[in-house]
Design a protein around this motif. Structure first.
Motif, PDB file in Angstrom:
ATOM      1  N   ASN A  26     -21.853  33.738 -45.476  1.00  0.00           N
ATOM      2  CA  ASN A  26     -20.775  34.701 -45.717  1.00  0.00           C
ATOM      3  C   ASN A  26     -19.396  34.107 -45.462  1.00  0.00           C
ATOM      4  O   ASN A  26     -18.442  34.397 -46.193  1.00  0.00           O
ATOM      5  CB  ASN A  26     -20.967  35.931 -44.825  1.00  0.00           C
ATOM      6  CG  ASN A  26     -21.859  36.984 -45.456  1.00  0.00           C
ATOM      7  OD1 ASN A  26     -21.597  37.444 -46.561  1.00  0.00           O
ATOM      8  ND2 ASN A  26     -22.924  37.362 -44.761  1.00  0.00           N
ATOM      9  N   GLN A  35     -19.456  37.560 -53.687  1.00  0.00           N
ATOM     10  CA  GLN A  35     -19.943  37.392 -52.313  1.00  0.00           C
ATOM     11  C   GLN A  35     -21.439  37.669 -52.255  1.00  0.00           C
ATOM     12  O   GLN A  35     -22.205  36.907 -51.643  1.00  0.00           O
ATOM     13  CB  GLN A  35     -19.187  38.344 -51.378  1.00  0.00           C
ATOM     14  CG  GLN A  35     -19.537  38.214 -49.921  1.00  0.00           C
ATOM     15  CD  GLN A  35     -18.736  37.130 -49.218  1.00  0.00           C
ATOM     16  OE1 GLN A  35     -17.787  36.595 -49.764  1.00  0.00           O
ATOM     17  NE2 GLN A  35     -19.131  36.800 -48.000  1.00  0.00           N
ATOM     18  N   VAL A  91     -24.394  34.964 -51.316  1.00  0.00           N
ATOM     19  CA  VAL A  91     -25.291  35.169 -50.174  1.00  0.00           C
ATOM     20  C   VAL A  91     -26.741  35.125 -50.632  1.00  0.00           C
ATOM     21  O   VAL A  91     -27.607  34.537 -49.966  1.00  0.00           O
ATOM     22  CB  VAL A  91     -24.978  36.510 -49.476  1.00  0.00           C
ATOM     23  CG1 VAL A  91     -26.049  36.848 -48.447  1.00  0.00           C
ATOM     24  CG2 VAL A  91     -23.608  36.439 -48.802  1.00  0.00           C
ATOM     25  N   ALA A  93     -16.312  34.119 -48.115  1.00  0.00           N
ATOM     26  CA  ALA A  93     -15.131  34.943 -47.855  1.00  0.00           C
ATOM     27  C   ALA A  93     -13.864  34.086 -47.832  1.00  0.00           C
ATOM     28  O   ALA A  93     -12.823  34.481 -48.370  1.00  0.00           O
ATOM     29  CB  ALA A  93     -15.298  35.689 -46.539  1.00  0.00           C
TER      30      ALA A  93
END
Length: 251
Positions: free
Chosen positions: A77, A67, A71, A81
């Motif tokens: 995000n 993650q 980013v 996710a």
């Protein structure tokens, strides 16, 4: 084991390391489905770099690391996710799909062909359902299932190196047992890379094929193969990252 056994372990580690590419390709497809198109070299780099974090107690830091890397690369995000949630769903469902293969290990006098036929039917049905959602979903499902299948076959080879059953007919059941053990290790909170959990499940499922010491040796060999394979995949991810940066600078 003699020198040939250690050479075989090194070769199997290379095969397992290469099979991790399938995970990176599946993740890339999921990101594409979610509107975040990334290059294959970047996906390999990000996946390989973050994957080593699965050995940190907690069993979640590989996802958190991916993650953060995504980013930093400018990906939102939300799609990152969601891709993690989809990936976990694919891996969990994929592991469950291999359960029919272990029928000969847990049901007395169950023929091997029964597990094979059941496995093919449920696998074909699951892949068909995935393609209905979208082409990227279908391709990602194939990648994840292929990774689990290769991982299982690698362990079946490790089982043979440890002195276990080398009967070709038992290899699908052994591979299915490994896929289930891998799944239980994945979903067990706090177990880094499923250490201890995976081995306990294999001891239970393979108890009818060989003695305890042989199974223990097989799981030790299997763990050595996966750790070495992850290190090789990490090294390959570094090379993929350099290739990605070179390609980006040339544009």
């Amino acid at each position: 084991m003699g020198a040939g056994g250690y050479v075989a372990i090194a070769a199997l580690a290379g095969l397992y390391g290469a099979s991790n590419l399938l995970l990176a390709f599946g993740w890339q497809r999921l990101l594409h489905h979610l509107g975040a198109s990334v290059s294959r070299s970047w996906a390999i780099h990000a996946y390989a770099i973050s994957q080593l974090a699965k050995y940190v107690p907690g069993n979640i830091f590989q996802f958190a690391g991916r993650q953060a890397i995504g980013v930093a690369a400018g990906i939102g995000n939300a799609p990152l996710a969601k891709s993690t949630a989809y990936e976990l769903a694919f891996l969990i469902i994929g592991g469950v799909l291999f359960s029919p293969l272990v029928l000969p290990l847990i049901v007395a006098n169950a023929p091997n062909w029964l597990g094979w036929i059941s496995f093919v039917v449920v696998l074909a049905s699951a892949l068909w359902l995935a393609t209905i959602v979208g082409a990227d979903f279908g391709v990602a499902a194939v990648f994840y299932v292929a990774f689990l299948a290769l991982s299982g076959l690698v362990f079946a080879a490790a089982f043979g190196l440890a002195g276990g059953s080398v009967d070709f007919g038992s290899h699908p059941a052994i591979a299915g047992a490994y896929a289930l053990a891998w799944l239980v290790g994945l979903v067990t909170p706090g177990a880094p890379a499923g250490i201890g959990v995976r081995e306990a499940v294999l001891l239970f499922l393979l108890g009818g094929l060989s003695s305890g010491p042989v199974i223990l040796l097989a799981v030790v060999i299997g763990r050595a193969i996966t750790v070495l394979g992850d290190l090789l995949f990490f090294a390959g991810g570094q090379l993929a990252g350099r290739f990605y940066r070179m390609t980006k600078e040339q544009r």
